[in-house]
Design a protein around this motif. Sequence first.
Motif, PDB file in Angstrom:
ATOM      1  N   TRP A  22      26.348 -47.417 -51.711  1.00  0.00           N
ATOM      2  CA  TRP A  22      26.926 -46.216 -51.109  1.00  0.00           C
ATOM      3  C   TRP A  22      26.230 -45.821 -49.815  1.00  0.00           C
ATOM      4  O   TRP A  22      26.825 -45.170 -48.959  1.00  0.00           O
ATOM      5  N   VAL A  23      24.972 -46.203 -49.638  1.00  0.00           N
ATOM      6  CA  VAL A  23      24.268 -45.917 -48.387  1.00  0.00           C
ATOM      7  C   VAL A  23      24.647 -46.946 -47.324  1.00  0.00           C
ATOM      8  O   VAL A  23      24.893 -46.598 -46.173  1.00  0.00           O
ATOM      9  N   ALA A  24      24.710 -48.216 -47.711  1.00  0.00           N
ATOM     10  CA  ALA A  24      24.962 -49.292 -46.753  1.00  0.00           C
ATOM     11  C   ALA A  24      26.398 -49.274 -46.231  1.00  0.00           C
ATOM     12  O   ALA A  24      26.636 -49.639 -45.086  1.00  0.00           O
ATOM     13  N   ILE A  76      25.267 -58.017 -50.770  1.00  0.00           N
ATOM     14  CA  ILE A  76      24.355 -58.405 -51.849  1.00  0.00           C
ATOM     15  C   ILE A  76      24.351 -57.368 -52.963  1.00  0.00           C
ATOM     16  O   ILE A  76      24.413 -57.719 -54.143  1.00  0.00           O
ATOM     17  N   THR A  77      24.280 -56.084 -52.615  1.00  0.00           N
ATOM     18  CA  THR A  77      24.250 -55.067 -53.664  1.00  0.00           C
ATOM     19  C   THR A  77      25.561 -55.015 -54.432  1.00  0.00           C
ATOM     20  O   THR A  77      25.564 -54.792 -55.645  1.00  0.00           O
ATOM     21  N   THR A  78      26.671 -55.246 -53.760  1.00  0.00           N
ATOM     22  CA  THR A  78      27.950 -55.255 -54.460  1.00  0.00           C
ATOM     23  C   THR A  78      28.019 -56.434 -55.431  1.00  0.00           C
ATOM     24  O   THR A  78      28.450 -56.264 -56.573  1.00  0.00           O
ATOM     25  N   ALA A  79      27.565 -57.598 -55.000  1.00  0.00           N
ATOM     26  CA  ALA A  79      27.562 -58.767 -55.885  1.00  0.00           C
ATOM     27  C   ALA A  79      26.620 -58.555 -57.067  1.00  0.00           C
ATOM     28  O   ALA A  79      26.973 -58.876 -58.215  1.00  0.00           O
ATOM     29  N   LEU A  80      25.441 -58.023 -56.807  1.00  0.00           N
ATOM     30  CA  LEU A  80      24.497 -57.792 -57.895  1.00  0.00           C
ATOM     31  C   LEU A  80      24.992 -56.717 -58.854  1.00  0.00           C
ATOM     32  O   LEU A  80      24.766 -56.795 -60.068  1.00  0.00           O
ATOM     33  N   LEU A  81      25.670 -55.703 -58.331  1.00  0.00           N
ATOM     34  CA  LEU A  81      26.209 -54.653 -59.185  1.00  0.00           C
ATOM     35  C   LEU A  81      27.263 -55.207 -60.121  1.00  0.00           C
ATOM     36  O   LEU A  81      27.358 -54.809 -61.285  1.00  0.00           O
TER      37      LEU A  81
END
Length: 67
Positions: free
Chosen positions: A16-18, A56-61
Amino acid sequence: MTPLTPAGWILFAAMWVAGPITGFTACSLIAAAWEHKAVDRRAARTVGLFGTLLAITTALLMLVGGL
């Protein structure tokens, strides 16, 4: 989808920040190119770094969330 673990919440917050930072900076780069101004190197680097963080954060989430 709501994260259920602390790691999920951290990834959710990072996503949400990125997202808005990437979008705003990409729009400023597009506006600079549209107006035939010089493209700021810092803005291009910001889009690259935060865009990578977003991906990356979306994939890890998705992995943490079990999707």
